[in-house]
Design an enzyme around this catalytic site. Structure first.
Site, mmCIF file in Angstrom:
data_model
loop_
_atom_site.group_PDB
_atom_site.id
_atom_site.type_symbol
_atom_site.label_atom_id
_atom_site.label_comp_id
_atom_site.label_asym_id
_atom_site.label_seq_id
_atom_site.Cartn_x
_atom_site.Cartn_y
_atom_site.Cartn_z
ATOM 1 N N ARG A 108 0.838 -1.202 0.000
ATOM 2 C CA ARG A 108 0.000 0.000 0.000
ATOM 3 C C ARG A 108 0.877 1.259 0.000
ATOM 4 O O ARG A 108 0.533 2.274 -0.601
ATOM 5 C CB ARG A 108 -0.912 -0.036 1.217
ATOM 6 C CG ARG A 108 -2.043 0.971 1.209
ATOM 7 C CD ARG A 108 -3.059 0.674 0.122
ATOM 8 N NE ARG A 108 -4.163 1.606 0.129
ATOM 9 C CZ ARG A 108 -5.415 1.275 0.457
ATOM 10 N NH1 ARG A 108 -5.711 0.036 0.791
ATOM 11 N NH2 ARG A 108 -6.369 2.184 0.423
ATOM 12 N N HIS A 152 -19.371 12.801 0.300
ATOM 13 C CA HIS A 152 -19.930 11.617 0.949
ATOM 14 C C HIS A 152 -21.441 11.759 1.040
ATOM 15 O O HIS A 152 -21.961 12.849 1.282
ATOM 16 C CB HIS A 152 -19.344 11.448 2.355
ATOM 17 C CG HIS A 152 -19.871 10.260 3.087
ATOM 18 N ND1 HIS A 152 -19.521 8.967 2.754
ATOM 19 C CD2 HIS A 152 -20.751 10.158 4.117
ATOM 20 C CE1 HIS A 152 -20.142 8.122 3.552
ATOM 21 N NE2 HIS A 152 -20.904 8.816 4.386
ATOM 22 N N ASP A 184 -8.677 13.918 5.396
ATOM 23 C CA ASP A 184 -7.585 13.751 6.354
ATOM 24 C C ASP A 184 -7.293 12.252 6.470
ATOM 25 O O ASP A 184 -7.882 11.457 5.720
ATOM 26 C CB ASP A 184 -7.926 14.413 7.695
ATOM 27 C CG ASP A 184 -9.047 13.721 8.451
ATOM 28 O OD1 ASP A 184 -9.496 12.628 8.027
ATOM 29 O OD2 ASP A 184 -9.491 14.268 9.484
ATOM 30 N N ASP A 188 -13.713 9.607 6.460
ATOM 31 C CA ASP A 188 -14.814 10.582 6.483
ATOM 32 C C ASP A 188 -14.775 11.449 7.739
ATOM 33 O O ASP A 188 -15.810 11.789 8.317
ATOM 34 C CB ASP A 188 -16.170 9.878 6.379
ATOM 35 C CG ASP A 188 -16.305 9.053 5.105
ATOM 36 O OD1 ASP A 188 -15.637 9.382 4.115
ATOM 37 O OD2 ASP A 188 -17.077 8.078 5.114
#
Length: 243
Positions: A108, A152, A184, A188
């Protein structure tokens, strides 16, 4: 019925953004942005849009950018999934695309570094996560600190995560909606930029509610991104003021 703020099509004040941070423990979001290269020349803001699917929010931004008064241009569209329809939308609009699946990298961390390098090449003023279903990594968020926004489909902080509308419907809330926020490291959890409210009707099915939320969400995304880039924003603690 959808309750959503509508912003004027064009407003071009000559003032710069002032970013003000009063809580050092909150990740920075709202770095200085000016819509001018000089006192007389207006800057067309460069957007990189990240998607994972059909790209309906992307299309709304592409359509808005066709109007020069909007003040923005989508300079690249990226996806973590090959073959999604959103990439086709971008190609039809003549916008460069890239695909970076997490599975193509050993870790990742490597994916995070690759995403950062790719997006940096386009020098964006704002990165818009529009249905992008991967959490962006720490290197990416450091590189574009205060310049990454996400939309969102709930009124955050309520019903975070990928099942927001279904969770809202199951809980029996009377209102839900959509939230545009600065990204950030959390899920969410970033500073809220804008929210619009969508009433939940007694007999709503999930598809019906989703459709109404999506209509409001797209309008909010287009209106707020354009206003941010034309007029800038001020951040004080967790409060974000656009314009």
């Amino acid at each position: 019925m959808v309750i959503a703020a509508e912003f004027p099509a064009v407003k071009l004040p000559a003032s710069k953004v002032v970013a003000e941070f009063v809580d050092a423990d909150i990740p920075a979001a709202g770095t200085q942005y000016s819509q001018f290269h000089s006192g007389a020349t207006r800057k067309v803001a460069k957007l990189v849009v990240l998607i994972s699917g059909s790209g309906t929010n992307l299309q709304a931004l592409l359509d808005a950018c066709e109007n020069p008064a909007y003040g923005c241009k989508v300079v690249a569209v990226g996806s973590d999934r090959p073959g999604v329809y959103g990439l086709e939308r971008a190609e039809k609009a003549g916008v460069p695309t890239f695909v970076a699946p997490v599975s193509a990298y050993e870790s990742r961390k490597d994916w995070d570094a690759a995403m950062t390098e790719i997006v940096e090449e386009y020098d964006p003023d704002l990165v818009v996560s529009a249905g992008f279903l991967k959490l962006l990594g720490p290197e990416f968020l450091r590189a574009f600190e205060g310049r990454v926004v996400n939309t969102h489909n709930s009124l955050l902080p309520a019903f975070a995560g990928i099942h927001g509308p279904a969770d809202a419907l199951a809980y029996g809330v009377k209102y839900t909606g959509a939230t545009l926020f600065f990204v950030d490291p959390g899920m969410d959890t970033g500073r809220v930029i804008a929210q619009c409210v969508v009433p939940v009707e007694a007999q709503d099915t999930l598809p019906e509610l989703l459709e109404r939320i999506q209509v409001a969400e797209r309008q909010q995304l287009v209106d707020t991104v354009g206003k941010m880039m034309r007029e800038g924003w001020t951040t004080t603690g967790r409060w974000v003021e656009v314009g």
